[in-house]
Scaffold this motif. Structure first.
Motif, short mmCIF file in Angstrom:
data_model
loop_
_atom_site.label_atom_id
_atom_site.label_comp_id
_atom_site.label_asym_id
_atom_site.label_seq_id
_atom_site.Cartn_x
_atom_site.Cartn_y
_atom_site.Cartn_z
N VAL A 67 32.82 -13.21 8.57
CA VAL A 67 32.31 -11.87 8.86
C VAL A 67 31.64 -11.86 10.23
N TYR A 68 30.83 -12.87 10.51
CA TYR A 68 30.16 -12.96 11.80
C TYR A 68 31.17 -13.12 12.93
N LYS A 69 32.22 -13.87 12.67
CA LYS A 69 33.25 -14.05 13.68
C LYS A 69 33.94 -12.72 13.98
N LEU A 70 34.23 -11.96 12.92
CA LEU A 70 34.83 -10.65 13.11
C LEU A 70 33.92 -9.73 13.92
N LEU A 71 32.63 -9.72 13.61
CA LEU A 71 31.68 -8.90 14.36
C LEU A 71 31.64 -9.32 15.83
N TYR A 72 31.63 -10.62 16.06
CA TYR A 72 31.59 -11.12 17.43
C TYR A 72 32.85 -10.71 18.19
N LEU A 73 34.00 -10.91 17.59
CA LEU A 73 35.25 -10.59 18.27
C LEU A 73 35.37 -9.09 18.54
N GLU A 74 34.94 -8.28 17.59
CA GLU A 74 35.00 -6.84 17.80
C GLU A 74 34.03 -6.40 18.90
N SER A 75 32.85 -7.01 18.94
CA SER A 75 31.90 -6.64 20.00
C SER A 75 32.43 -7.06 21.36
N GLU A 76 33.12 -8.20 21.43
CA GLU A 76 33.74 -8.62 22.69
C GLU A 76 34.84 -7.64 23.10
N ARG A 77 35.62 -7.18 22.14
CA ARG A 77 36.70 -6.24 22.43
C ARG A 77 36.13 -4.90 22.90
N GLN A 78 35.06 -4.45 22.28
CA GLN A 78 34.44 -3.17 22.65
C GLN A 78 33.75 -3.25 24.00
N GLU A 79 33.29 -4.43 24.38
CA GLU A 79 32.57 -4.57 25.65
C GLU A 79 33.44 -4.16 26.83
N GLY A 80 34.73 -4.41 26.75
CA GLY A 80 35.64 -4.03 27.82
C GLY A 80 35.77 -2.52 27.97
#
Length: 153
Positions: A109-122
């Motif tokens: 779950v934390y990995k998913l949150l991290y990856l989505e936040s990285e994707r949204q940062e762009g």
């Protein structure tokens, strides 16, 4: 703040919406905190007798609505609206719904949150300017506590 203004405009007659929106914009779009604190009195004088409930709610607690003036100017657009946060939450819900809430480990779950936040940062336009300000604020607020904790450890 944005949602509150929309609600306020939905409570007034259609012919008055544009004028009230213009007056409310003087409160929330002011260049300084001083201007923003003077504008509610003008709004109350102009609209208080006609729409006391709306004006009382928007103007009565204006100090709470104007807290963003205490932050650096570059953060104001992000603090005035919740659009970025709502978009992020919507994307997280969409990603977790696809997986049907079946994560093998808590770390997934934390990995998913991290990856989505990285994707949204762009997608955040102009966030590079804001990032430096936020990092400085974070260091000012939490660095002294961290140093005290590490010295006592």
């Amino acid at each position: 703040m944005v949602h509150g203004v929309w609600w306020s405009l939905s409570q007034v007659q259609v012919r008055d919406r544009a004028l009230l929106a213009h007056d409310l914009r003087r409160v929330y779009g002011a260049e300084s905190r001083g201007e923003a604190l003077q504008a509610p009195d003008e709004v109350k004088a102009a609209w208080g007798s006609r729409y006391p409930g709306v004006v009382g709610l928007r103007v009565g607690d204006s100090e709470a609505f104007l807290r963003f003036y205490g932050y650096p100017r570059v953060l104001w657009p992000y603090l005035r609206s919740t659009n970025l946060m709502e978009r992020f939450i919507r994307e997280i819900r969409r990603r977790t719904k696809v997986r049907d809430h079946k994560f093998p480990k808590e770390g997934a779950v934390y990995k998913l949150l991290y990856l989505e936040s990285e994707r949204q940062e762009g997608r955040l336009k102009g966030f590079a300017k804001v990032q430096g300000v936020l990092e400085r604020m974070l260091l000012e607020r939490y660095a002294p506590r961290t140093q005290i904790l590490t010295q006592n450890s």
